[in-house]
Design a protein around this motif. Structure first.
Motif, PDB file in Angstrom:
ATOM      1  N   ALA A  77       0.835  -1.210   0.000  1.00  0.00           N
ATOM      2  CA  ALA A  77       0.000   0.000   0.000  1.00  0.00           C
ATOM      3  C   ALA A  77       0.868   1.258   0.000  1.00  0.00           C
ATOM      4  CB  ALA A  77      -0.931  -0.011   1.210  1.00  0.00           C
ATOM      5  N   ALA A  78       1.960   1.237   0.792  1.00  0.00           N
ATOM      6  CA  ALA A  78       2.848   2.400   0.832  1.00  0.00           C
ATOM      7  C   ALA A  78       3.531   2.605  -0.520  1.00  0.00           C
ATOM      8  CB  ALA A  78       3.895   2.225   1.931  1.00  0.00           C
ATOM      9  N   THR A  79       3.927   1.514  -1.172  1.00  0.00           N
ATOM     10  CA  THR A  79       4.570   1.622  -2.489  1.00  0.00           C
ATOM     11  C   THR A  79       3.615   2.208  -3.520  1.00  0.00           C
ATOM     12  OG1 THR A  79       5.980  -0.280  -1.982  1.00  0.00           O
ATOM     13  CG2 THR A  79       5.747   0.335  -4.291  1.00  0.00           C
ATOM     14  N   ARG A  80       2.374   1.750  -3.497  1.00  0.00           N
ATOM     15  CA  ARG A  80       1.404   2.280  -4.451  1.00  0.00           C
ATOM     16  C   ARG A  80       1.103   3.755  -4.198  1.00  0.00           C
ATOM     17  NH1 ARG A  80       0.937   0.490  -9.099  1.00  0.00           N
ATOM     18  NH2 ARG A  80      -1.314   0.686  -9.320  1.00  0.00           N
TER      19      ARG A  80
ATOM     20  N   ALA B 223      -8.236  -4.047 -10.751  1.00  0.00           N
ATOM     21  CA  ALA B 223      -7.969  -5.425 -11.159  1.00  0.00           C
ATOM     22  C   ALA B 223      -7.244  -6.191 -10.058  1.00  0.00           C
ATOM     23  CB  ALA B 223      -7.144  -5.436 -12.454  1.00  0.00           C
ATOM     24  N   THR B 224      -6.306  -5.518  -9.371  1.00  0.00           N
ATOM     25  CA  THR B 224      -5.596  -6.163  -8.258  1.00  0.00           C
ATOM     26  C   THR B 224      -6.556  -6.541  -7.150  1.00  0.00           C
ATOM     27  OG1 THR B 224      -3.611  -4.872  -8.776  1.00  0.00           O
ATOM     28  CG2 THR B 224      -3.718  -5.900  -6.610  1.00  0.00           C
ATOM     29  N   MET B 225      -7.490  -5.659  -6.850  1.00  0.00           N
ATOM     30  CA  MET B 225      -8.470  -5.950  -5.797  1.00  0.00           C
ATOM     31  C   MET B 225      -9.323  -7.162  -6.164  1.00  0.00           C
ATOM     32  SD  MET B 225     -11.481  -3.466  -4.287  1.00  0.00           S
ATOM     33  CE  MET B 225     -12.537  -3.781  -5.697  1.00  0.00           C
ATOM     34  N   LYS B 226      -9.669  -7.311  -7.448  1.00  0.00           N
ATOM     35  CA  LYS B 226     -10.510  -8.423  -7.878  1.00  0.00           C
ATOM     36  C   LYS B 226      -9.738  -9.727  -7.992  1.00  0.00           C
ATOM     37  CE  LYS B 226     -13.781  -5.533 -10.480  1.00  0.00           C
ATOM     38  NZ  LYS B 226     -14.353  -5.234 -11.814  1.00  0.00           N
ATOM     39  N   LYS B 227      -8.445  -9.647  -8.376  1.00  0.00           N
ATOM     40  CA  LYS B 227      -7.657 -10.858  -8.620  1.00  0.00           C
ATOM     41  C   LYS B 227      -6.991 -11.401  -7.366  1.00  0.00           C
ATOM     42  CE  LYS B 227      -6.548  -9.696 -13.440  1.00  0.00           C
ATOM     43  NZ  LYS B 227      -7.099 -10.920 -14.059  1.00  0.00           N
TER      44      LYS B 227
ATOM     45  N   ARG C 226      -5.849  -5.743  -1.499  1.00  0.00           N
ATOM     46  CA  ARG C 226      -6.329  -4.379  -1.667  1.00  0.00           C
ATOM     47  C   ARG C 226      -7.821  -4.360  -1.385  1.00  0.00           C
ATOM     48  NH1 ARG C 226      -3.175  -0.734  -1.155  1.00  0.00           N
ATOM     49  NH2 ARG C 226      -3.873   0.677  -2.790  1.00  0.00           N
ATOM     50  N   THR C 227      -8.219  -3.560  -0.427  1.00  0.00           N
ATOM     51  CA  THR C 227      -9.636  -3.426  -0.115  1.00  0.00           C
ATOM     52  C   THR C 227     -10.229  -2.281  -0.929  1.00  0.00           C
ATOM     53  OG1 THR C 227      -9.222  -1.894   1.712  1.00  0.00           O
ATOM     54  CG2 THR C 227      -9.192  -4.258   2.212  1.00  0.00           C
ATOM     55  N   SER C 228     -11.537  -2.264  -0.990  1.00  0.00           N
ATOM     56  CA  SER C 228     -12.202  -1.192  -1.737  1.00  0.00           C
ATOM     57  C   SER C 228     -11.925   0.165  -1.104  1.00  0.00           C
ATOM     58  CB  SER C 228     -13.706  -1.458  -1.782  1.00  0.00           C
ATOM     59  OG  SER C 228     -14.247  -1.542  -0.472  1.00  0.00           O
ATOM     60  N   VAL C 229     -11.732   0.179   0.220  1.00  0.00           N
ATOM     61  CA  VAL C 229     -11.424   1.449   0.889  1.00  0.00           C
ATOM     62  C   VAL C 229     -10.062   1.966   0.443  1.00  0.00           C
ATOM     63  CG1 VAL C 229     -11.022   2.539   3.127  1.00  0.00           C
ATOM     64  CG2 VAL C 229     -12.851   0.843   2.869  1.00  0.00           C
ATOM     65  N   ASP C 230      -9.053   1.067   0.363  1.00  0.00           N
ATOM     66  CA  ASP C 230      -7.716   1.480  -0.075  1.00  0.00           C
ATOM     67  C   ASP C 230      -7.750   2.007  -1.510  1.00  0.00           C
ATOM     68  OD1 ASP C 230      -6.765   0.633   2.355  1.00  0.00           O
ATOM     69  OD2 ASP C 230      -6.287  -1.379   1.635  1.00  0.00           O
ATOM     70  N   VAL C 231      -8.432   1.265  -2.382  1.00  0.00           N
ATOM     71  CA  VAL C 231      -8.477   1.647  -3.799  1.00  0.00           C
ATOM     72  C   VAL C 231      -9.218   2.964  -3.977  1.00  0.00           C
ATOM     73  CG1 VAL C 231      -9.306   0.951  -6.063  1.00  0.00           C
ATOM     74  CG2 VAL C 231      -8.285  -0.745  -4.551  1.00  0.00           C
ATOM     75  N   ASP C 232     -10.364   3.095  -3.324  1.00  0.00           N
ATOM     76  CA  ASP C 232     -11.145   4.339  -3.451  1.00  0.00           C
ATOM     77  C   ASP C 232     -10.401   5.527  -2.845  1.00  0.00           C
ATOM     78  OD1 ASP C 232     -13.153   2.975  -4.719  1.00  0.00           O
ATOM     79  OD2 ASP C 232     -14.335   2.655  -2.904  1.00  0.00           O
TER      80      ASP C 232
END
Length: 722
Positions: free
Chosen positions: A293-296, A334-338, A343-349
């Motif tokens: 998460a920190a890298t992203r 795609a990472t969250m789905k695969k 990755r949670t939806s909260v992190d992605v959003d």
């Protein structure tokens, strides 16, 4: 020969048997004779017989010696010689014995050396076996590093696990096993670092591919839009629906285009899967999730430029920015789905919202440089394509819709400027001939084209969005309404200045100006409602033990959360509001909070309040007061807390009669409502612990009254009903 013994009762025969018997069994021959000796005379006869035999034997020996003296001498000489020979033999035997002893000692030394050599041989064998085991361990350890060098990370981890849990258990007696055991964590770290290096390489390639990935996604959306437009041309019903709408998705082609795997771009998630697998085997899923998460987040920051140029001819700057954001967000979704839980939806959003806000900030900062309406339309087209693409991936595009409204405002300003320029040019080249209007409709159209557009399209659309539950959106809408109000006022001045001096006097007033002003007030009221609603939700969680016997020194959780909410919302969500509006919101929020907190002990179902509960309520009010003191303009805001501070002070006062004295009550409890104070004092009196019993020798004063009765009397004296 034995001598002749005169027989006495058969004793001679017995003695003869004894003489003839051998030396070793004469006793056995004597026992039966002795057993028959029952009288002493027979014993004497036996002794006499034995003595006679002994005498006869001595006579025989003397006779034999007298007749064989010379032979005896010779025998003695022979015996002497034999003795000398014996001595010689004894000496030789001694010498031989010494030689044998020396040989034996030498043999013992050789045997000892043989035993020692056998021990050394055994030690060598054991050392050889240990060396083989240790070499096998080293081979397995080197195999781990060889697999690591070949980038077979999981195989290396499995080999290391086998080495640790199987082979090391068989050779725990060796020092090298302990050394290798201690090196296992370091080797695991090497494997983890190696797989993270590969992952970082993959992430770098993903970041480099993000823009192209977004470009492919935009192209696919553009093709879908073209196909939908073609279908809409054949079916008027489909033409009323936008791209990505429910009907539009149903009517869309059935073939699915995989943006991540096609002829132009392929995104392989194998390095990510391997890294997740390695960290799962190491039991470090949470650590990997945090580091990923920190890298992203860092990659997200690298994706965004420090500035944006909207004036380039091909629009590459804006397109590159939005394509990069789109590619990044598509990979995240795609990472969250695969993956499972990476990755949670909260992190992605959260990343999506951050990128959108950054992009909006960049575009808004560069927007003043755009002074061409056609250029602005191209910018709007790129953003609209971006919005449609990301909407198909399930991302929220509300903030981008607001940006489109801002672009519309800018577009309206540019149109106004172009119209003004064209009008000035027309005026400068006009021959001052009257403008012919054939009918009243043409006249109304000329007068009301712009005012109606601002009222019905712009203002109404913004007011309709005030039903949102997000304060941040309401704040942005309020800002937009304020800008539109200012623009309308400036437009009124511009129209008045452009009007001919010979025309009717008086200012030009647009209806849109009042509409935007009213909408701004509605938005402010909506913000008040949302903030106060959140305050009500927090105060509803208050859990006071009104008859508690134990005082507390810490503020209640709801009060801590309330002050934290007020601090956060003012420093983040409402930060963009004008200072006057923010102060008004703070003033209203604190007033609402104070009244809501004061309503808690006034609840009808609460009839008694203990001193400990009063202390808890006082602690919470002090916490709220200290929070207000830390704010700017605290003196004005503190006025909202005067009533509740004085009320809780009254509830904890030792001498409550001061409240009912007009002269003294105004100094300490001037803000306390008379009815409220009386009701609370009566509840506090009911909840006070009973006084200790008076000693038997000291009678209680006859004039002493109960506190509750006293307050009831004072209440009735003031004309206050319960």
């Amino acid at each position: 020969m034995p001598g002749v013994v005169e027989p006495h009762d058969g004793l001679a025969a017995a003695v003869q048997q004894i003489v003839l018997s051998s030396d070793e069994n004469y006793t056995d021959q004597l026992i039966p004779v002795m057993r028959d000796l029952r009288h002493s005379d027979r014993a004497a006869h036996l002794i006499q017989a034995l003595n006679q035999v002994s005498s006869d034997r001595e006579a025989d020996i003397e006779r034999m010696c007298n007749s064989n003296h010379q032979g005896f001498i010779n025998s003695v000489n022979s015996l002497q010689r034999v003795r000398e020979g014996t001595m010689t033999l004894t000496s030789e035997i001694m010498t031989l014995s010494q030689s044998i002893q020396a040989s034996t000692e030498k043999l013992a030394e050789q045997k000892k050396a043989l035993v020692d050599s056998r021990g050394v041989r055994q030690n060598i064998d054991e050392a050889t076996l240990a060396l083989k085991d240790c070499l096998e361990l080293l081979r397995l350890a080197n195999q781990v590093h060889e697999l690591l060098g070949k980038k077979n990370h999981y195989a290396a981890l499995r080999a290391l696990d086998e080495l640790q849990n199987v082979h090391l258990r068989e050779v725990t007696r060796y020092k090298i096993a302990e050394m290798i055991e201690k090196s296992v964590p370091a080797t695991q770290t090497l494997i983890r670092e190696a797989v993270m290096t590969d992952l970082n390489t993959w992430l770098f390639r993903i970041r480099e591919t993000s823009q192209f990935l977004g470009e492919v996604a935009f192209y696919h959306t553009e093709m879908r839009r073209a196909r939908q437009k073609e279908r809409s041309g054949k079916d008027e019903y489909l033409g009323s629906f936008k791209l990505n709408s429910a009907i539009g998705l149903v009517a869309d082609e059935s073939e699915e285009f995989d943006v991540l795997n096609n002829d132009e771009v392929q995104v392989d998630f194998s390095p990510l899967y391997e890294c997740m697998h390695i960290h799962d085997a190491l039991g470090q899923n949470d650590r990997f999730r945090t580091e990923y998460a920190a890298t992203r987040r860092r990659q997200k920051e690298l994706l965004l430029p420090t500035s944006l140029n909207l004036l380039d001819e091909d629009g590459s700057g804006l397109s590159s920015l939005l394509e990069g954001i789109a590619g990044f967000a598509i990979v995240e979704r795609a990472t969250m789905k695969k993956t499972d839980g990476l990755r949670t939806s909260v992190d992605v959003d959260e990343l999506w919202d951050s990128m959108c806000q950054s992009a909006i900030t960049l575009i808004s900062s560069a927007l003043p440089t755009v002074d061409n309406d056609e250029k602005l339309l191209k910018i709007k087209g790129v953003i609209a394509l971006f919005v449609q693409t990301m909407d198909s991936w399930g991302y929220s595009v509300t903030s981008l819709d607001t940006l489109l409204l801002t672009l519309f405002e800018k577009y309206a300003q540019l149109l106004k400027k172009r119209f003004s320029d064209d009008f000035q040019e027309i005026v400068s080249t006009d021959d001052y001939m009257p403008m012919l209007i054939n009918n009243l409709d043409e006249y109304d159209k000329v007068v009301n084209s712009l005012d109606e557009l601002l009222c019905e399209k712009v203002c109404q659309s913004l007011i309709e969005r005030l039903s949102s539950q997000y304060p941040g959106q309401i704040v942005q809408i309020l800002t937009n309404l304020e800008h539109f109000e200012t623009a309308c006022k400036e437009l009124q001045i511009l129209l008045a200045e452009a009007r001919s001096s010979t025309s009717a006097a008086g200012p030009i007033v647009l209806a849109a100006t009042q509409r935007f002003e009213d909408g701004k007030k509605t938005a402010e009221k909506r913000i008040f409602e949302l903030v106060n609603s959140k305050i009500d939700d927090l105060i509803e969680t208050a859990e006071y033990e009104w008859m508690s016997a134990t005082p507390t020194q810490e503020p209640s959780p709801y009060m801590v959360e309330l002050t934290r909410y007020l601090s956060n919302i003012m420093s983040s969500v409402l930060l963009g509001l004008p200072t006057a509006v923010k102060s008004l919101i703070y003033f209203d929020a604190l007033d609402h909070a104070a009244r809501s907190i004061l309503a808690l002990p006034l609840s009808p179902h609460i009839t008694r309040i203990s001193p400990a509960a009063v202390a808890a309520l006082t602690t919470d009010v002090d916490h709220l007061t200290n929070f207000v003191n830390s704010l700017g303009n605290a003196a004005v805001l503190q006025e909202n807390l005067d009533e509740i501070r004085q009320t809780v002070e009254l509830m904890g006062a030792e001498n409550a009669e001061e409240f009912f004295e007009a002269g003294r009550a105004g100094r300490r409890f001037g803000k306390v409502d008379k009815m409220t104070g009386a009701v609370l004092l009566e509840k506090v009196a009911q909840g006070a612990p009973p006084p200790p019993p008076a000693p038997a020798s000291v009678p209680a004063p006859a004039t002493q009254a109960k506190p509750a009765g006293q307050f009831s009397t004072l209440s009735s004296r003031l004309g206050i009903n319960k």
